[in-house]
Scaffold this motif. Structure first.
Motif, PDB file in Angstrom:
ATOM      1  N   HIS A 107      52.571  34.879  30.298  1.00 50.59           N
ATOM      2  CA  HIS A 107      52.497  35.924  31.323  1.00 50.59           C
ATOM      3  C   HIS A 107      51.647  35.426  32.485  1.00 50.59           C
ATOM      4  N   VAL A 108      51.853  36.021  33.644  1.00 49.05           N
ATOM      5  CA  VAL A 108      51.021  35.746  34.803  1.00 49.05           C
ATOM      6  C   VAL A 108      50.285  37.038  35.156  1.00 49.05           C
ATOM      7  N   ALA A 109      48.951  36.982  35.101  1.00 47.65           N
ATOM      8  CA  ALA A 109      48.117  38.117  35.493  1.00 47.65           C
ATOM      9  C   ALA A 109      47.683  37.914  36.939  1.00 47.65           C
ATOM     10  N   VAL A 110      47.634  39.014  37.693  1.00 48.37           N
ATOM     11  CA  VAL A 110      47.295  38.947  39.113  1.00 48.37           C
ATOM     12  C   VAL A 110      46.293  40.043  39.454  1.00 48.37           C
ATOM     13  N   LEU A 111      45.234  39.645  40.144  1.00 48.57           N
ATOM     14  CA  LEU A 111      44.238  40.590  40.638  1.00 48.57           C
ATOM     15  C   LEU A 111      44.293  40.561  42.160  1.00 48.57           C
TER      16      LEU A 111
ATOM     17  N   ALA B 231      54.455  38.711  35.992  1.00 46.22           N
ATOM     18  CA  ALA B 231      55.652  37.885  35.831  1.00 46.22           C
ATOM     19  C   ALA B 231      55.526  37.149  34.507  1.00 46.22           C
ATOM     20  N   GLY B 232      56.615  36.516  34.093  1.00 50.75           N
ATOM     21  CA  GLY B 232      56.595  35.777  32.854  1.00 50.75           C
ATOM     22  C   GLY B 232      57.443  34.517  32.942  1.00 50.75           C
ATOM     23  N   PHE B 233      57.196  33.603  32.010  1.00 50.20           N
ATOM     24  CA  PHE B 233      57.970  32.361  31.930  1.00 50.20           C
ATOM     25  C   PHE B 233      57.840  31.809  30.518  1.00 50.20           C
ATOM     26  N   ASN B 234      58.647  30.840  30.174  1.00 52.63           N
ATOM     27  CA  ASN B 234      58.607  30.220  28.844  1.00 52.63           C
ATOM     28  C   ASN B 234      58.234  28.764  28.938  1.00 52.63           C
TER      29      ASN B 234
END
Length: 150
Positions: A126-130, A145-148
């Motif tokens: 997962h991508v965390a964003v602040l 967002a996500g990726f494998n």
């Protein structure tokens, strides 16, 4: 016009003016908005490094101060406990460029080496964003967002 009508008119203007001021103050306190988030992961291949590219649009009426990005594996300790703003303190900053009124287009790019992949768990990430606005308000999206990997 009678004195009573004048007093009622002035009272109505004061009440409506106060409500308008409250509405403007409330609008100014809105949290930043993150939209159109996407992540693109390219695995390393032979001697060529791979990359992680994350893009998103951030909007804040007081302007966007900064955007921090953190990629994390879905099976990490963050899966059991949600990420917090404190966890994001050491995250890397995205580069943001104006893209419209109060909107910035942010991009984060990280090189991914073969050694990085060997040391990291495969599977979903997962991508965390602040997003932090000029007025200090924040928005944290732990799964923007996500990726494998692998």
């Amino acid at each position: 016009m009678s004195r009573r009508a004048v007093v009622l008119s002035v009272t109505a203007v004061a009440v409506l003016g106060g409500a308008g001021t409250f509405a403007l103050a409330y609008a100014g306190e809105q949290s930043p908005v993150l939209e159109r988030s996407a992540a693109r992961y390219t695995a390393p291949d032979g001697d060529r490094d791979g990359s992680l590219v994350f893009t998103a649009d951030a909007t804040a009426s007081s302007g966007v101060r900064d955007v921090k990005v953190l990629a994390w594996p879905a099976d990490s300790s963050f899966a059991g406990k949600e990420l917090t703003e404190k966890d994001m303190a050491g995250a890397e900053a995205a580069t943001c460029e104006p893209s419209g009124e109060d909107i910035v287009r942010c991009t984060y790019t990280a090189a991914v080496t073969g050694a990085d992949v060997a040391e990291s768990p495969g599977g979903p990430w997962h991508v965390a964003v602040l997003v932090r606005a000029g007025d200090g308000s924040t928005t944290l999206d732990t799964k923007a967002a996500g990726f494998n990997v692998g």
